[in-house]
Design a protein around this motif. Structure first.
Motif, PDB file in Angstrom:
ATOM      1  N   HIS A  61       0.816  -1.219   0.000  1.00  0.00           N
ATOM      2  CA  HIS A  61       0.000   0.000   0.000  1.00  0.00           C
ATOM      3  C   HIS A  61       0.849   1.268   0.000  1.00  0.00           C
ATOM      4  O   HIS A  61       0.327   2.354  -0.181  1.00  0.00           O
ATOM      5  CB  HIS A  61      -0.892  -0.007   1.251  1.00  0.00           C
ATOM      6  CG  HIS A  61      -0.108   0.010   2.545  1.00  0.00           C
ATOM      7  ND1 HIS A  61       0.673  -1.050   2.951  1.00  0.00           N
ATOM      8  CD2 HIS A  61       0.050   0.963   3.491  1.00  0.00           C
ATOM      9  CE1 HIS A  61       1.255  -0.758   4.100  1.00  0.00           C
ATOM     10  NE2 HIS A  61       0.901   0.458   4.457  1.00  0.00           N
ATOM     11  N   LYS A  62       2.154   1.162   0.229  1.00  0.00           N
ATOM     12  CA  LYS A  62       2.947   2.367   0.476  1.00  0.00           C
ATOM     13  C   LYS A  62       3.044   3.352  -0.692  1.00  0.00           C
ATOM     14  O   LYS A  62       3.177   4.555  -0.448  1.00  0.00           O
ATOM     15  CB  LYS A  62       4.319   1.976   1.026  1.00  0.00           C
ATOM     16  CG  LYS A  62       4.193   1.361   2.426  1.00  0.00           C
ATOM     17  CD  LYS A  62       5.494   1.338   3.165  1.00  0.00           C
ATOM     18  CE  LYS A  62       5.318   0.901   4.614  1.00  0.00           C
ATOM     19  NZ  LYS A  62       5.138  -0.570   4.746  1.00  0.00           N
ATOM     20  N   GLN A  89       9.861  -2.108   1.953  1.00  0.00           N
ATOM     21  CA  GLN A  89       8.632  -1.755   1.227  1.00  0.00           C
ATOM     22  C   GLN A  89       8.527  -0.246   1.019  1.00  0.00           C
ATOM     23  O   GLN A  89       8.178   0.224  -0.066  1.00  0.00           O
ATOM     24  CB  GLN A  89       7.408  -2.230   2.019  1.00  0.00           C
ATOM     25  CG  GLN A  89       7.230  -3.728   2.032  1.00  0.00           C
ATOM     26  CD  GLN A  89       6.454  -4.236   0.841  1.00  0.00           C
ATOM     27  OE1 GLN A  89       6.322  -3.548  -0.159  1.00  0.00           O
ATOM     28  NE2 GLN A  89       5.942  -5.449   0.946  1.00  0.00           N
ATOM     29  N   SER A 179       4.827   6.218   7.207  1.00  0.00           N
ATOM     30  CA  SER A 179       3.723   5.765   8.054  1.00  0.00           C
ATOM     31  C   SER A 179       3.521   6.789   9.170  1.00  0.00           C
ATOM     32  O   SER A 179       4.091   7.886   9.112  1.00  0.00           O
ATOM     33  CB  SER A 179       4.044   4.376   8.617  1.00  0.00           C
ATOM     34  OG  SER A 179       2.948   3.875   9.353  1.00  0.00           O
ATOM     35  N   CYS A 212      -3.298  -5.278   9.810  1.00  0.00           N
ATOM     36  CA  CYS A 212      -2.118  -5.284  10.663  1.00  0.00           C
ATOM     37  C   CYS A 212      -1.711  -3.831  10.920  1.00  0.00           C
ATOM     38  O   CYS A 212      -2.056  -2.937  10.145  1.00  0.00           O
ATOM     39  CB  CYS A 212      -0.972  -6.057  10.005  1.00  0.00           C
ATOM     40  SG  CYS A 212      -0.302  -5.308   8.512  1.00  0.00           S
ATOM     41  N   ALA A 213      -1.006  -3.612  12.020  1.00  0.00           N
ATOM     42  CA  ALA A 213      -0.600  -2.249  12.348  1.00  0.00           C
ATOM     43  C   ALA A 213       0.851  -2.228  12.817  1.00  0.00           C
ATOM     44  O   ALA A 213       1.198  -2.826  13.839  1.00  0.00           O
ATOM     45  CB  ALA A 213      -1.518  -1.662  13.417  1.00  0.00           C
ATOM     46  N   GLY A 214       1.698  -1.546  12.039  1.00  0.00           N
ATOM     47  CA  GLY A 214       3.080  -1.299  12.428  1.00  0.00           C
ATOM     48  C   GLY A 214       3.158   0.141  12.913  1.00  0.00           C
ATOM     49  O   GLY A 214       3.185   0.429  14.104  1.00  0.00           O
ATOM     50  N   GLY A 215       3.122   1.066  11.944  1.00  0.00           N
ATOM     51  CA  GLY A 215       2.963   2.480  12.285  1.00  0.00           C
ATOM     52  C   GLY A 215       1.498   2.888  12.198  1.00  0.00           C
ATOM     53  O   GLY A 215       1.113   3.947  12.680  1.00  0.00           O
ATOM     54  N   GLY A 216       0.691   2.039  11.548  1.00  0.00           N
ATOM     55  CA  GLY A 216      -0.751   2.250  11.520  1.00  0.00           C
ATOM     56  C   GLY A 216      -1.329   2.738  10.204  1.00  0.00           C
ATOM     57  O   GLY A 216      -2.516   3.036  10.133  1.00  0.00           O
ATOM     58  N   SER A 217      -0.512   2.781   9.123  1.00  0.00           N
ATOM     59  CA  SER A 217      -1.039   3.444   7.923  1.00  0.00           C
ATOM     60  C   SER A 217      -1.980   2.591   7.074  1.00  0.00           C
ATOM     61  O   SER A 217      -2.989   3.092   6.583  1.00  0.00           O
ATOM     62  CB  SER A 217       0.090   4.023   7.072  1.00  0.00           C
ATOM     63  OG  SER A 217       0.778   3.029   6.359  1.00  0.00           O
ATOM     64  N   ASN A 218      -1.685   1.293   6.896  1.00  0.00           N
ATOM     65  CA  ASN A 218      -2.651   0.514   6.098  1.00  0.00           C
ATOM     66  C   ASN A 218      -3.906   0.259   6.921  1.00  0.00           C
ATOM     67  O   ASN A 218      -5.026   0.217   6.381  1.00  0.00           O
ATOM     68  CB  ASN A 218      -2.031  -0.763   5.512  1.00  0.00           C
ATOM     69  CG  ASN A 218      -2.138  -1.998   6.381  1.00  0.00           C
ATOM     70  OD1 ASN A 218      -3.069  -2.795   6.258  1.00  0.00           O
ATOM     71  ND2 ASN A 218      -1.188  -2.168   7.305  1.00  0.00           N
ATOM     72  N   GLY A 287       8.145  -4.514   8.765  1.00  0.00           N
ATOM     73  CA  GLY A 287       7.283  -3.327   8.773  1.00  0.00           C
ATOM     74  C   GLY A 287       6.492  -3.170  10.068  1.00  0.00           C
ATOM     75  O   GLY A 287       5.850  -2.151  10.280  1.00  0.00           O
ATOM     76  N   GLU A 334       3.947  -9.120   7.249  1.00  0.00           N
ATOM     77  CA  GLU A 334       3.134  -8.138   7.983  1.00  0.00           C
ATOM     78  C   GLU A 334       1.648  -8.476   7.808  1.00  0.00           C
ATOM     79  O   GLU A 334       0.888  -8.557   8.773  1.00  0.00           O
ATOM     80  CB  GLU A 334       3.390  -6.711   7.450  1.00  0.00           C
ATOM     81  CG  GLU A 334       4.771  -6.160   7.749  1.00  0.00           C
ATOM     82  CD  GLU A 334       5.839  -6.626   6.753  1.00  0.00           C
ATOM     83  OE1 GLU A 334       5.496  -7.390   5.820  1.00  0.00           O
ATOM     84  OE2 GLU A 334       7.013  -6.240   6.916  1.00  0.00           O
ATOM     85  N   SER A 363      -2.115  -6.041   2.916  1.00  0.00           N
ATOM     86  CA  SER A 363      -1.316  -4.840   2.654  1.00  0.00           C
ATOM     87  C   SER A 363      -0.201  -5.043   1.642  1.00  0.00           C
ATOM     88  O   SER A 363       0.268  -4.077   1.038  1.00  0.00           O
ATOM     89  CB  SER A 363      -0.748  -4.303   3.969  1.00  0.00           C
ATOM     90  OG  SER A 363      -0.070  -5.329   4.680  1.00  0.00           O
ATOM     91  N   GLY A 364       0.241  -6.281   1.416  1.00  0.00           N
ATOM     92  CA  GLY A 364       1.301  -6.465   0.429  1.00  0.00           C
ATOM     93  C   GLY A 364       1.567  -7.924   0.126  1.00  0.00           C
ATOM     94  O   GLY A 364       1.108  -8.813   0.849  1.00  0.00           O
TER      95      GLY A 364
HETATM   96  C1  LIG Z   1       5.065  -1.174   5.886  1.00  0.00           C
HETATM   97  C2  LIG Z   1       4.106  -2.267   5.828  1.00  0.00           C
HETATM   98  C3  LIG Z   1       3.206  -2.507   6.874  1.00  0.00           C
HETATM   99  C4  LIG Z   1       3.241  -1.752   8.170  1.00  0.00           C
HETATM  100  O1  LIG Z   1       3.066  -0.375   8.049  1.00  0.00           O
HETATM  101  P1  LIG Z   1       1.701   0.322   8.434  1.00  0.00           P
HETATM  102  O2  LIG Z   1       2.028   1.772   8.383  1.00  0.00           O
HETATM  103  O3  LIG Z   1       1.316  -0.131   9.805  1.00  0.00           O
HETATM  104  O4  LIG Z   1       0.710  -0.078   7.416  1.00  0.00           O
HETATM  105  C5  LIG Z   1       2.283  -3.511   6.726  1.00  0.00           C
HETATM  106  N1  LIG Z   1       2.239  -4.268   5.622  1.00  0.00           N
HETATM  107  C6  LIG Z   1       3.097  -4.083   4.591  1.00  0.00           C
HETATM  108  C7  LIG Z   1       2.999  -4.959   3.399  1.00  0.00           C
HETATM  109  C8  LIG Z   1       4.046  -3.065   4.663  1.00  0.00           C
HETATM  110  O5  LIG Z   1       4.874  -2.884   3.639  1.00  0.00           O
END
Ligand SMILES: *Cc1c(COP(=O)(O)O)cnc(C)c1O
Length: 401
Positions: A61-62, A89, A179, A212-218, A287, A334, A363-364
């Protein structure tokens, strides 16, 4: 400046510029699939839908935010962008967007990924970006870390410090973040806006929305337009963020002001955090290896508008493999965290005999993450327990506000 205005804007909607829409047509709208074969394999009455962001050129999604970020920078005469990347990513996405808009891109890539993922690095270089392993000897912060820990595997927080220093010490360069920040979440909201239209075409409305949430963007991307419906139209979508057990900021962190990076150079943001000095274990989902969470996602969690849970990486990968064997797509490590939660929801629905409608963000793709699959398939993947002691230490060092 346009991005800073978006960061601080209170507008509900901001128009997407024509040239950004034009670039989006390379891969948007992204497809919404119904996971019929996964449903059958689970024997669940639930309807499982997923929004697939892995079909973008960078594989996630980035690019949804890399493209507008490159566009606005180019409009304002910036010629070079500096950034960090964990799994690769975001670096790939910004490298791709830089190529579209004629910007130089410098990427500080977390050392562990740099060594494990040569193909991600080559993809970025093919798009024209230059890459260095972080911590690197090219910044003051990198040199400091290397002098203390010569074999440091790096972390997202460290790489952010290096990229911020790069941008702060050069006139031609701005920093771009993939993110966490408000404008990034805003750009990602296109995922949920499309999903609402597509679910409408399918004649369904999701009971539960998962990412899923890493920084939270997707997560914010798919969820916020639906949270908006909950808040303004009385809708009752359940919204679930899924974190790794090794870095569970929303479920186990504190809600406090903290730095976004390890070097304490960024502005303070109020968020769920495990402490900016916390370096997560080297889980395969690079991620998701981050100590903090987007402030907007954190606020929604704090006020009870969304739920969060954490899962171990082997449980996530197991779900990812079941997904690949039924739906065909090999998910990013992720994304397998979201799949785990979606499968658990579908099994709960089966238990309860409910035709629950589940929507999740895929997300990917995981084509550059086959080492993670290899490790699982060979039975070598290990789980990391919640690192309570390390987190306690990092939280004790939070800035006193
Ligand atoms: C970077 C990434 C994430 C985590 O980042 P968010 O900002 O939480 O979305 C999740 N999935 C994929 C495939 C990523 O590349």
């Amino acid at each position: 400046m346009a991005l800073i205005m978006q960061e601080l804007s209170a507008e509900r909607n901001i128009e997407i510029p024509e040239r950004v829409r034009d670039a989006y047509t390379l891969f948007r709208p992204s497809p919404l699939y119904r996971a019929h074969r996964l449903e059958q394999a689970l024997g669940t009455p639930a309807h499982i839908y997923y929004k697939y962001e892995g079909g973008s050129p960078a594989g996630s999604h980035k690019p949804n935010t890399a493209i507008p970020q490159a566009y606005y920078n180019q409009q304002e005469g910036v010629t070079r962008l500096a950034t960090e990347t964990g799994a690769g990513q975001w670096g790939s996405s910004l490298a791709f967007a830089g190529a579209l808009f004629g910007l130089e891109v410098k990427v500080y890539m977390v050392r562990a990924s740099y060594d494990q993922k040569p193909y991600r690095r080559l993809l970025m270089e093919t798009y024209g970006a230059s890459i260095v392993a972080s911590p690197s000897p090219t910044t003051n912060y990198g040199r400091k870390v290397l002098s203390e820990t010569p074999d440091s595997p790096g972390s997202l927080g460290m790489a952010i410090s290096e990229a911020v220093e790069d941008a702060a010490t050069r006139d031609d360069t701005k920093y771009a973040l993939g993110s966490v920040l408000n404008h990034v979440l805003l750009h990602q909201a296109i995922i949920g806006q499309e999903a609402i239209e597509q679910m409408g075409m399918a004649g369904e409305s999701p009971d539960v929305v998962i990412a899923c949430a890493g920084g939270g963007s997707n997560f914010a991307g798919i969820a916020f337009p639906l949270v908006g419906r909950n808040l303004t139209q009385g809708a009752k979508h359940r919204i679930v963020a899924v974190e790794p057990e090794a870095a569970p900021s929303l479920t186990r962190g504190v809600y406090a002001y903290d730095f976004g990076d390890t070097g304490m150079m960024t502005p303070l943001v109020k968020m769920h955090t495990l402490g900016s000095g916390f370096i997560p274990e080297p889980i395969h989902a690079g991620g998701l290896r981050y100590h903090g969470m987007a402030p907007q996602v954190s606020l929604l969690k704090e006020n009870g508008y969304i739920e969060a849970r954490s899962v171990h990486q082997t449980a996530a990968l197991e779900a990812g493999i079941q997904f690949a064997r039924t739906e065909g797509i090999l998910p990013a490590p992720e994304s397998t965290h979201a799949i785990r939660a979606a499968i658990d929801e579908a099994l709960e629905a089966k238990e309860a005999g409910e035709a629950r409608v589940i929507l999740f963000s895929l997300s990917g793709h995981g084509h550059f993450d086959l080492a993670a699959y290899g490790s699982y398939l060979e039975g070598k993947m290990q789980d990391f327990a919640f690192p309570a002691e390390k987190v306690k230490e990092a939280l004790a060092a939070l800035p006193k506000i």
